[in-house]
Design an enzyme around this catalytic site. Sequence first.
Site, short mmCIF file in Angstrom:
data_model
loop_
_atom_site.label_atom_id
_atom_site.label_comp_id
_atom_site.label_asym_id
_atom_site.label_seq_id
_atom_site.Cartn_x
_atom_site.Cartn_y
_atom_site.Cartn_z
N ASP A 111 -39.76 -0.79 9.18
CA ASP A 111 -41.16 -0.89 9.58
C ASP A 111 -41.68 -2.22 9.01
OD1 ASP A 111 -43.79 1.61 9.86
OD2 ASP A 111 -43.65 -0.45 10.55
C1 GLC Z 1 -46.82 -0.71 11.85
C2 GLC Z 1 -46.48 0.76 12.03
C3 GLC Z 1 -45.36 1.01 12.98
C4 GLC Z 1 -45.41 -0.03 14.08
C5 GLC Z 1 -45.06 -1.37 13.45
C6 GLC Z 1 -45.14 -2.50 14.47
O1 GLC Z 1 -47.07 -0.97 10.50
O2 GLC Z 1 -46.21 1.49 10.86
O3 GLC Z 1 -45.51 2.34 13.49
O4 GLC Z 1 -44.46 0.28 15.10
O5 GLC Z 1 -45.89 -1.66 12.34
O6 GLC Z 1 -46.42 -2.63 14.95
#
Ligand code: GLC
Length: 752
Positions: A287
Site C-alpha cells: 500500500d
Molecule cells: C491508499 C489506500 C489504498 C489505495 C492506495 C492507492 O492509501 O490505502 O486502498 O489503493 O493508497 O491509492
Amino acid sequence: MKQVKHISRLFLSFFLLVAFHTSRSQRKTIDQKVDSVLHLMTLEEKVGQMNQYNGDWDATGPITKDGDKQSQIRSGMVGSMLNVTGVDHTRTLQEIAMQSRMKIPLLFGQDIIHGYRTIFPVPLAEAASWDLDAIQLSARIAATEASAAGVHWTFAPMVDIARDPRWGRVMEGAGEDPYLGSLIARARVKGFQGNGLGNTDALMACAKHFAAYGAAVGGRDYNSVDMSLRQLHEIYLAPFKAAAEAGAATFMNSFNDLNGIPATGNKYLQRDILKGAWKFKGFVVSDWGSVGEMIQHGFVKDNYEAALVAANAGSDMDMESRSYIQNLAKLVKEGKVKMEVVDEAVRRILRKKFELGLFDDPFRFCNKERERQQWNNPEHLRMEREIAKKSIVLLKNNGILPIRKQSAKGSEPRNIAVIGPFAKAKSDNLGFWSYDWPDDSTRIVSVWEGMQKKIGADTRLLYARGCNINDTSHAGFTEAVAVAKNADLIIMTAGEARDMSGEAKSRSNIHLPGVQEELIKAVYATGKPMIVLVSAGRPLIFNWTADNVPAILYTWWLGTEAGDAIADVLFGDYNPSGKLPISFPRTEGQIPIYYDHFNTGRPATSDSDRFYRSAYLDLSIYPKYEFGYGLSYTTFQYSDLRLSKKKIKDTEKIDVTMKLTNTGKYEGEEVVQLYLRDKVGSVVRPVKELKDFQKIKLQPGEAKAIHFIIDKQKLSFYNDKLQWIAEPGEFDLMIGASSEDIRLKDSFELVK
Ligand code: GLC
C-alpha cells in the site's frame, strides 16, 4: 450404435488432450516469454519493475516531491504508475516507457472502487443489495469504463471484514460477515476481470488490504491489529481466500501491523499463506508507502532494511516508498537479498503484463474511440440506478410509504417538502473513492431532481435546507419549520458528507453530524407526516429519529443516479429489498457489536436479563438494527421447513426446503437467510453463522419453494490447530428475514 459411441468418446478424449496441451503450451509460452525477457534485464531494470510511482495529476497518499519520473521511466526504473487516467495521459507515459532499453510496458493502476465515469453505490451499500449478479455487473461496468480510459488495474475489491463503524473505510468493503464478504469478493473479482486479462475491457483486480486491516484497534485507521490465528483465518482471511480462488490477479498488503509484524513485511501472510498454501500466482503490491512506513512501525531502522524485509517477505512491488528503487540492487549485490527473490517478483509482474497483452501492444488500452464510446453510456446509468435501488434499506415504515401517486387510489400529497442538507446535494451522493467530472452538476441526480421527475402535475415540491451537514448553526431552522407547515408530507434528508467516511476518516462520534437530528425534531414537531432519508457510507447513530419518525430509508451513498433510485423507492416503483450487511450500534459504546458472537458462559438472552451477563447495565443487548435486517412494502411468510435427513455423515448432504409466500400487496424481493449453530465444538462456536441465502422475487400472493443444501463445507471451521474440520454433534438450523428475525427452526446431527 456402440461403434458410434466409441468413436465419439475417442474424438472427445483426443480433443481434450489437444486442448490441455494447447493451454499448457500457451501458459508455458508466457512463462517462456517472461524468462526470455528476464534473462536480458539488468539487476537495475529488474528492480525498476518492482517500483511504482504516483502520477503527477492526482494523489491518494502523502506525496514525495522528487526527481523527474519521466526520465526514470525512460531509463527503465519504473514498472507501474498509479493515478494516471485518460488515454492521452497513459499513452504519453507508455510512449516514454517504449524508449527504454527493454521497452517493457508500464502498468497503470487506479482506485476504481465503485465506478469510474459512472459512480455506483459505495461497496457497503452494494453489499446491502445481497444481489451478487448486480454487484458483479457493477464491477464489470466500472472495468469497461476504466479500461477504456487506459487503466489496466484497479486497486479493488477491498475485502476487509469490518465490525467497527468508527473505522471510515467500512464504506469500502462488504460489512461484517465472512460468508457474505467472500461471495461478494468473488463477484467483484469476476466483474473486474471479466472474460480474462487478454480482453481490453478487463481490469486486473487487486484484493486488499492483506490482511485484517478492518480490525484496527478502536476503529482508528492504520492502527494495530492483534488477534488469534484462528480468528484471522476464520473471519478475516476468508474473503481474501475467495478472491484468490476467483483468480484475482494481484493483492495489496496493508498498513497495519498484525500481531506485531507489519503486513508489508509479513512473511507468514505473503509467502506461507498467499503464495504457499493458496498457490497465488499473481503479484503483491504494497500500500502507499507501507514499505517505508515499517520504519515508523519500529520494525526496521531505515529504507535499506525496509526494502530487505519487504522483498524477502513477498511484497513484490513498492508503491511510492522508493525503498526498492533506492536500495534493492545494493541489497542483492551485498547478498542480503537473493537474486531469486527479485527474479520471482519480476516474473510475477511480467507475467501479468504478458497476460494483459501489453507486450504485444503496449497501447491496446489507449483507444480514443473506445474512450469516447464509454464516456456517456446510457445503459451504464440505467444499471447504476438498478443496483442503487436494490441497495436501499427500509429501516422503518408505519405505512406512510410508498407515497401514493396521483394516478393511484388515494390522492398524492399536494405539497411535499424536501428538507435538509442532502435535498439538493450532488457530489455528496458519490461517496469516498469517487471522481469529479466537469458535468457532475447536471449528470448527478439529486433527491430533489428525482422527486421532480416523479410527482404528478398537481403536486408542488417545497424546499428548505434547514442546516448544513456538519456545523452548529440553527439559522435555517425557522425557514425549514415554516416550509414544513405548508406541506402535506415531509421528506427529511440527513447524513454525512462524501468525505466523512473513507480512508483516514475514522470518527469517535458517528451520530448524525452537526445539528441534523435537532432539525429533524424541530420539523417533526409540526406534526406533519415525515419520511427520513439517511445518506452515509457507514452505520450512523440516530436513535431519537429511529424511535419517533414514521419511516426511514437508509440510502447510503448511491452514486450518479441516487435521486432517481430514491424516488423510485419513495413512490413505490421499486419495493425496497436491501438488508444490512453490518450491525448498527445504539451508541459508540456498544462497538464492536456483530451478530456471530460467541455465547459466553453467561449469555444475555433478553434486555431484562442483564445482571451478571455479558451485557451493559445501561444499554440494550441488541444493536439498533441487526445484521441482515431490512423491511419491505410487502410481507413474507416463511413456512413448511423440511430437512431430508436429521442425521448425516460428513460425506452426505441435507436438502433443506421451505416455502416463501408474498402475503402483502406489492411485488417484492426477500433475502431468505440460513444460519447454523454448531452447538458444541472443540473451540467455542458462534451463536449463529450465515451459511447461505437466496434473494427471491415474488408477486403478491405468490409462493415459492426455496432449497438449500447443507454439506460438510457449511459445517466446517478452523480448530485450535488451524485445521479446517467438521466435528460430529448437533447443529441448530435457523432460517429468517434477518439474523434476529428467525422464522423457522430445526436441528440435525453430524455423526461419525
Ligand atoms: C491508499 C489506500 C489504498 C489505495 C492506495 C492507492 O492509501 O490505502 O486502498 O489503493 O493508497 O491509492
